[in-house]
Design an enzyme around this catalytic site. Structure first.
Site, PDB file in Angstrom:
ATOM      1  N   TYR A  87     -15.137 -16.043   4.786  1.00 56.35           N
ATOM      2  CA  TYR A  87     -13.828 -16.820   4.748  1.00 56.35           C
ATOM      3  C   TYR A  87     -14.058 -18.710   4.511  1.00 56.35           C
ATOM      4  O   TYR A  87     -12.270 -18.804   4.323  1.00 56.35           O
ATOM      5  CB  TYR A  87     -14.155 -16.860   6.272  1.00 56.35           C
ATOM      6  CG  TYR A  87     -13.184 -17.532   7.160  1.00 56.35           C
ATOM      7  CD1 TYR A  87     -12.470 -16.481   7.952  1.00 56.35           C
ATOM      8  CD2 TYR A  87     -13.741 -18.590   6.887  1.00 56.35           C
ATOM      9  CE1 TYR A  87     -11.296 -17.650   8.785  1.00 56.35           C
ATOM     10  CE2 TYR A  87     -12.235 -19.372   8.164  1.00 56.35           C
ATOM     11  CZ  TYR A  87     -11.750 -19.296   9.063  1.00 56.35           C
ATOM     12  OH  TYR A  87     -10.438 -19.391   9.736  1.00 56.35           O
ATOM     13  N   VAL A 121       0.638  -8.429   7.182  1.00 60.25           N
ATOM     14  CA  VAL A 121       0.796  -9.596   6.309  1.00 60.25           C
ATOM     15  C   VAL A 121       0.534  -9.281   5.219  1.00 60.25           C
ATOM     16  O   VAL A 121       1.532  -9.320   4.357  1.00 60.25           O
ATOM     17  CB  VAL A 121       0.757 -10.928   7.353  1.00 60.25           C
ATOM     18  CG1 VAL A 121      -0.783 -11.175   6.482  1.00 60.25           C
ATOM     19  CG2 VAL A 121       1.405 -12.314   6.259  1.00 60.25           C
ATOM     20  N   ASN A 155      -0.069 -18.001   8.637  1.00 58.14           N
ATOM     21  CA  ASN A 155      -0.418 -18.845   9.055  1.00 58.14           C
ATOM     22  C   ASN A 155      -1.733 -17.301   9.832  1.00 58.14           C
ATOM     23  O   ASN A 155      -2.323 -17.154  10.250  1.00 58.14           O
ATOM     24  CB  ASN A 155       0.450 -19.112  11.103  1.00 58.14           C
ATOM     25  CG  ASN A 155      -0.966 -19.243  11.963  1.00 58.14           C
ATOM     26  OD1 ASN A 155      -2.220 -20.140  12.411  1.00 58.14           O
ATOM     27  ND2 ASN A 155      -0.553 -17.824  13.184  1.00 58.14           N
ATOM     28  N   LYS A 194     -10.300 -18.972   2.804  1.00 53.43           N
ATOM     29  CA  LYS A 194      -9.011 -20.405   3.416  1.00 53.43           C
ATOM     30  C   LYS A 194      -8.793 -21.202   1.907  1.00 53.43           C
ATOM     31  O   LYS A 194      -8.315 -21.884   2.020  1.00 53.43           O
ATOM     32  CB  LYS A 194      -9.653 -21.087   3.936  1.00 53.43           C
ATOM     33  CG  LYS A 194      -9.478 -20.178   5.214  1.00 53.43           C
ATOM     34  CD  LYS A 194      -8.280 -20.052   5.928  1.00 53.43           C
ATOM     35  CE  LYS A 194      -7.502 -19.796   7.442  1.00 53.43           C
ATOM     36  NZ  LYS A 194      -7.024 -19.472   7.380  1.00 53.43           N
ATOM     37  N   THR A 222      -8.190 -20.332  20.720  1.00 54.95           N
ATOM     38  CA  THR A 222      -7.706 -19.375  20.565  1.00 54.95           C
ATOM     39  C   THR A 222      -8.343 -18.382  20.854  1.00 54.95           C
ATOM     40  O   THR A 222      -9.420 -18.459  20.438  1.00 54.95           O
ATOM     41  CB  THR A 222      -7.107 -19.187  18.481  1.00 54.95           C
ATOM     42  OG1 THR A 222      -7.780 -19.012  18.228  1.00 54.95           O
ATOM     43  CG2 THR A 222      -6.265 -20.389  18.607  1.00 54.95           C
ATOM     44  N   ASP A 224       3.488 -10.611  13.398  1.00 56.49           N
ATOM     45  CA  ASP A 224       2.335 -10.297  13.851  1.00 56.49           C
ATOM     46  C   ASP A 224       1.772  -8.588  13.776  1.00 56.49           C
ATOM     47  O   ASP A 224       2.718  -7.862  13.949  1.00 56.49           O
ATOM     48  CB  ASP A 224       1.827 -10.407  15.133  1.00 56.49           C
ATOM     49  CG  ASP A 224       0.506 -10.749  15.801  1.00 56.49           C
ATOM     50  OD1 ASP A 224       0.338 -11.861  15.295  1.00 56.49           O
ATOM     51  OD2 ASP A 224       0.039 -10.216  15.733  1.00 56.49           O
TER      52      ASP A 224
END
Length: 247
Positions: free
Chosen positions: A152, A63, A86, A156, A187, A36
């Site tokens: 976005y 990442v 993820n 994805k 989340t 992270d």
């Protein structure tokens, strides 16, 4: 203990689906590399795993930093059997005219290049072992589009495309690659849109609720575990019925 003796790398594991997945895999016996960019979040995940008697180490980097990811894999022994791509960032409901290049680049750097970088970081070990399990976390918005934050949805959708192509490319090495497209999950990232926004999105699905991160972790655990050994190149859709898609 279905993952006993295996090392897993979970990106974006400092919170949300990533944290729940890291804890679930550790509970199954895996040693987990918790990646992270947020040091506090990663430390909290590692602490939670260790408190439960599991094994985990933190990897603090973006990442998209393939060199740092390779270093973490090397320190873990050089062979990662399970990779969960993820890590993600939100689009914050920007209409087309409001998308600037920096926002676009950040989304694609994290979601698309980050997925590529993390996969390349573990690939040598997986190929040598002739075994690997990779899951790319996509989104229902990458399946059917999204009227706000098209960048976005596009990022994805790309993550899903990578999984399908890699399934074909890596099958000869015993590496299975799938994607998962969750619906609305409660989340820290989705709460950034506001409680009302999450509740409104939950009303669009058939079960009329949001999912918890632990529910998504169970589906990921299935894909990377023994029961998922005949599945590759597929998109799994735990979304409460939003949307229902077919072939």
């Amino acid at each position: 203990m279905e993952y006993n003796g295996l090392t897993a790398l979970v990106t974006g594991a400092g919170s949300g689906i990533g944290r729940a997945t890291a804890r679930r895999l550790a509970a199954g016996g895996a040693r987990v590399i918790v990646q992270d960019i947020a040091e506090d979040g990663a430390a909290a995940t590692v602490a939670a795993i260790q408190a439960d008697g599991g094994k985990a180490v933190a990897c603090i980097c973006t990442v998209a930093d393939e060199t740092a990811l390779r270093g973490a894999v090397d320190r873990a022994g050089g062979t990662v059997a399970i990779l969960v791509n993820n890590a993600g960032v939100p689009g914050y409901n920007a209409v087309l005219e409001a998308i600037d290049y920096e926002a676009y680049r950040r989304l694609f750097d994290v979601h698309v290049w980050g997925t590529i970088a993390a996969t390349r970081a573990v690939l040598t070990g997986m190929k040598a072992a002739r075994f690997g399990r990779i899951v790319n976390i996509a989104s229902n918005r990458g399946q059917v589009g999204f009227e706000a934050s098209s960048h976005y949805g596009a990022a994805k959708a790309a993550v899903t495309g990578l999984a399908k192509s890699w399934a074909r490319e890596l099958a000869p090495f015993g590496i299975l690659v799938n994607a998962m497209a969750p619906g609305v999950v409660r989340t820290g990232m989705t709460l950034g849109y506001g409680e009302d926004s999450i509740a409104a999105e939950a009303e669009l699905n058939l079960v009329k609720r949001w999912a918890e991160p632990e529910e998504m972790a169970e589906w990921i655990a299935f894909l990377v575990g023994p029961k998922g050994s005949y599945m590759t190149g597929q998109l799994l859709c735990p979304n409460g019925g939003d949307p229902i898609v077919g072939i």
